[in-house]
Write an enzyme that holds these catalytic residues in place. Sequence first.
Site, short mmCIF file in Angstrom:
data_model
loop_
_atom_site.label_atom_id
_atom_site.label_comp_id
_atom_site.label_asym_id
_atom_site.label_seq_id
_atom_site.Cartn_x
_atom_site.Cartn_y
_atom_site.Cartn_z
CB CYS A 119 19.74 72.45 28.51
SG CYS A 119 21.41 71.91 28.93
CE LYS A 194 25.26 73.73 23.64
NZ LYS A 194 24.23 73.71 24.67
NE ARG A 204 28.50 78.22 28.63
CZ ARG A 204 29.54 77.45 28.31
NH1 ARG A 204 30.69 77.63 28.93
NH2 ARG A 204 29.40 76.51 27.40
NE ARG A 216 27.69 74.50 29.36
CZ ARG A 216 27.27 74.73 30.60
NH1 ARG A 216 27.42 73.81 31.53
NH2 ARG A 216 26.70 75.87 30.92
CE LYS A 247 24.22 76.87 21.20
NZ LYS A 247 23.77 76.37 22.44
CB SER A 273 25.00 84.67 23.34
OG SER A 273 25.96 83.72 23.76
CE1 TYR A 312 19.68 84.90 22.15
CE2 TYR A 312 21.64 84.40 20.83
CZ TYR A 312 20.79 84.10 21.89
OH TYR A 312 21.04 83.00 22.66
C1 PBG Z 1 22.24 75.25 27.19
C2 PBG Z 1 22.49 76.15 26.05
C3 PBG Z 1 23.54 77.03 25.83
C4 PBG Z 1 23.23 77.73 24.66
C5 PBG Z 1 22.03 77.23 24.19
N1 PBG Z 1 21.59 76.25 25.05
C6 PBG Z 1 24.73 77.35 26.63
C7 PBG Z 1 25.78 76.35 26.87
O1 PBG Z 1 25.77 75.25 26.34
O2 PBG Z 1 26.64 76.71 27.66
C8 PBG Z 1 24.04 78.82 24.05
C9 PBG Z 1 23.28 79.79 23.23
C10 PBG Z 1 23.99 81.05 22.92
O3 PBG Z 1 25.18 81.26 23.25
O4 PBG Z 1 23.35 81.92 22.31
N2 PBG Z 1 23.07 74.16 27.29
#
Ligand code: PBG
Length: 327
Positions: A119, A194, A204, A216, A247, A273, A312
């Site tokens: 990404c 996603k 973030r 986003r 996700k 996360s 995690y």
């Molecule tokens: C990158 C990405 C993100 C996550 C994984 N790849 C963040 C986002 O899209 O803002 C989130 C992973 C997580 O929250 O554990 N685009």
Amino acid sequence: MELIKRPRRLRSNTALRKMVRETRVDKSSLIYPIFIAEGENIKEEIPSMPGQYRYSADRMDEKLLELEQAGVSGIMFFGIPKSKDDMGSGAYAVDGVVQQAIRRAKLQFPRLYLIADLCMCEYTSHGHCGILCGENVDNDKTLEYLAKIAVSQAYAGADMIAPSDMMDGRVAAIRAALDEHGFTNLPIMSYSVKYASCFYGPFRDAADSAPAFGDRKTYQMDYHNRREALKEAVLDVQEGADLVMVKPAMAYADIIREVRQAVDVPVAAYSVSGEYAMIKAAAAAGYMDEEKAVIEAAVCAYRAGADLYISYYAAELARYMEEGKLG
Ligand code: PBG
């Protein structure tokens, strides 16, 4: 009482309950997401994710060793570069943070399976997942860059590429670029489904990747939608995705289930996360038992249909599995 059907009969004894379990899980399905910070001698706790750290490549070994010993073989790499720019050039630099980490991990841990998250948001100064045109992410222009990143990750030794940007047509673009460079056997795990989710908040923080303006929602999905999830997953499989992902995981079990039924490739669920942070915070406050919550959330994702589970808590889960605490 004349009851012929008594469901409780099958719940009357621990051995029996285990015998008739519908969901059985295995350590080999676990993937751990690791944050790699550019620099040296860094091991920094992420404030919103107690117990999770940003490691520099020279310090990641301790975590990789722990994972390997626990029986987790899948590692997904996220990079935190020292400097960011408009075009996210750190993402495709030969000596980029993820490229360096993967090269090192490949040598030191040849048995681990190294997955490169792909990404741009961690690498762009504006924090969006692609190349901007005005305030908009330019889909087709971004594809050229995603392809470039994938190729550089492949040359660094990544075993799998996992695009998380949500641009249209990215799987086809990445597949074509990988093939052109001879990486015809390198699998793509697409973050197909996603959602634009507040559960990414702690990530973030960890990656310093919050968008500088806007959100986003023009590329990540609206969480009111279910049919759209199937559309995205099917499209990615048609474009050549070898695995697809849903996700977040915890609030999206219905989607995991439907995607599992709609495609014939392995389905991964990413416990993000915010899910980690919620369990940690509740446990720290004494509101919930951490181990039990982690196990229940994981089993739910597997029960919903996940073949792979990204978490995690992967090392802990592997140990709980070893101890027979999950099915
Ligand atoms: C990158 C990405 C993100 C996550 C994984 N790849 C963040 C986002 O899209 O803002 C989130 C992973 C997580 O929250 O554990 N685009």
